[in-house]
Design an enzyme around this catalytic site. Structure first.
Site, short mmCIF file in Angstrom:
data_model
loop_
_atom_site.label_atom_id
_atom_site.label_comp_id
_atom_site.label_asym_id
_atom_site.label_seq_id
_atom_site.Cartn_x
_atom_site.Cartn_y
_atom_site.Cartn_z
N ASN A 1 0.85 -1.19 0.00
CA ASN A 1 0.00 0.00 0.00
C ASN A 1 0.89 1.24 0.00
O ASN A 1 1.48 1.59 1.02
CB ASN A 1 -0.90 -0.03 1.24
CG ASN A 1 -1.77 1.21 1.35
OD1 ASN A 1 -1.95 1.96 0.39
ND2 ASN A 1 -2.32 1.44 2.54
N LYS B 1 0.01 4.28 -0.22
CA LYS B 1 -0.65 5.43 0.38
C LYS B 1 -0.46 6.66 -0.53
O LYS B 1 -0.43 6.50 -1.75
CB LYS B 1 -0.15 5.66 1.81
CG LYS B 1 -0.29 4.40 2.66
CD LYS B 1 0.02 4.61 4.12
CE LYS B 1 -0.16 3.30 4.87
NZ LYS B 1 0.06 3.46 6.33
N HIS C 1 -9.27 0.73 5.38
CA HIS C 1 -7.98 0.96 6.02
C HIS C 1 -8.18 1.90 7.21
O HIS C 1 -9.03 2.79 7.19
CB HIS C 1 -6.99 1.57 5.02
CG HIS C 1 -5.58 1.60 5.52
ND1 HIS C 1 -5.13 2.56 6.39
CD2 HIS C 1 -4.53 0.77 5.28
CE1 HIS C 1 -3.85 2.33 6.66
NE2 HIS C 1 -3.47 1.24 6.01
N GLU D 1 -6.70 4.39 8.26
CA GLU D 1 -6.61 5.83 7.96
C GLU D 1 -7.90 6.33 7.33
O GLU D 1 -8.34 7.45 7.62
CB GLU D 1 -5.40 6.08 7.04
CG GLU D 1 -4.08 5.83 7.72
CD GLU D 1 -2.95 5.54 6.77
OE1 GLU D 1 -1.84 5.25 7.27
OE2 GLU D 1 -3.15 5.57 5.53
N GLU E 1 -5.22 -5.10 10.98
CA GLU E 1 -4.33 -3.99 11.30
C GLU E 1 -4.42 -3.65 12.79
O GLU E 1 -5.42 -3.08 13.22
CB GLU E 1 -4.75 -2.72 10.56
CG GLU E 1 -4.78 -2.77 9.07
CD GLU E 1 -5.19 -1.40 8.53
OE1 GLU E 1 -4.33 -0.71 7.98
OE2 GLU E 1 -6.36 -1.00 8.71
N GLY F 1 2.92 2.78 11.62
CA GLY F 1 3.65 4.04 11.59
C GLY F 1 4.12 4.53 12.94
O GLY F 1 4.53 5.68 13.08
N SER G 1 3.06 -2.82 10.19
CA SER G 1 4.50 -2.54 10.13
C SER G 1 5.36 -3.79 9.95
O SER G 1 6.35 -3.98 10.65
CB SER G 1 4.95 -1.77 11.38
OG SER G 1 4.29 -0.53 11.46
#
Length: 252
Positions: A9, A11, A97, A99, A169, A175, A215
């Site tokens: 991904n 992003k 996702h 985000e 996730e 991050g 990650s």
């Protein structure tokens, strides 16, 4: 046999020329993919056709969009429909996702609509679920994830799950430099598979590909992917470095 997948991904990163270089570097990295392994690349919308043109002649490589609209068509300025994505050869669409959920207020109900549109257009959905740090600290992550599955996926018939990939996730490990331990990942993946078996049947659950999306890097991917219920990864930062992404793809 479950499909093993490493999905990158990107992003909102890279220019077109940088993206093209990255794709060529990945293709030329000499990856030796087993028949049950797929590499999926999810660049930003403007680069999807270029990605498709580079990857379409490489067996085992597929293109994903990072999102799609929750409506079929109409006066939704700035949105991109599932039908549009299908028309340019997109294979997978990432949905839900963390985000998108956090920054764009995507609810489980909205994601259920997106899932339906992706499947109706003959693509596969990579459905993301997972808990924030506060939920993990409260030890209610199972209930939290079960609700996401129930409200966004479990309206589907069992047959439709052949076109669903779930990406777990742990939001607290995206991050942040933190990573869920292999045991934490395995525990949640096993729980997700058990929920699917409970809702549908054991065979449907055993067929389902479940990716880890927190990650993953070349250093921890082999341990994560060795877990019984971890079938690959949804990779963020490491997908922007060809040698790292290639190394992860060879971690099975």
């Amino acid at each position: 046999m479950r499909k093993k997948i490493v999905a990158g991904n990107w992003k909102m990163n890279l220019t077109l020329s940088q993206g093209e270089q990255l794709l060529n570097d990945i293709v030329n990295a000499g990856l030796k993919l087993e028949d049950d392994v797929a590499v999926v690349v999810a660049p930003p919308f403007p680069y999807l056709q270029k990605a498709k043109s580079i990857l379409q002649h490489n067996p085992g490589f597929f293109v994903a969009a990072q999102n799609c609209a929750s409506e079929k068509s109409g006066a939704y300025t700035g949105e991109v429909s599932a039908e549009m994505l299908k028309s340019i050869g997109v294979d997978y669409v990432i949905l839900g996702h963390s985000e998108r959920r956090e920054y764009f207020n995507e609810s489980n109900e909205i994601l259920a609509k997106k899932v339906d549109l992706v499947l109706a257009n003959g693509m596969k959905a990579i459905f993301c679920c997972g808990e924030p740090l506060a939920v993990r600290q409260a030890e209610t992550q199972n209930e939290y994830v079960a609700k996401q599955l129930e409200e966004s996926l479990f309206h589907l018939p069992a047959e439709a799950l052949k076109d669903i990939v779930i990406a777990y996730e742990p939001i607290w490990a995206i991050g942040t430099g933190l990573t869920a331990s292999a045991q934490q990942a395995q525990d949640m993946h096993a729980f997700i598979r058990a929920q699917v078996a409970k809702k549908y049947d054991r065979e449907t659950a055993l067929r389902l590909t479940i990716l880890y999306g927190g990650s993953a890097k070349p250093g921890n991917a082999p341990e994560l992917f060795a877990c019984e219920d971890v079938d690959g990864g949804l990779i963020g930062g490491a997908s922007l470095v060809a040698k790292d992404f290639a190394a992860i793809a060879q971690s099975f």
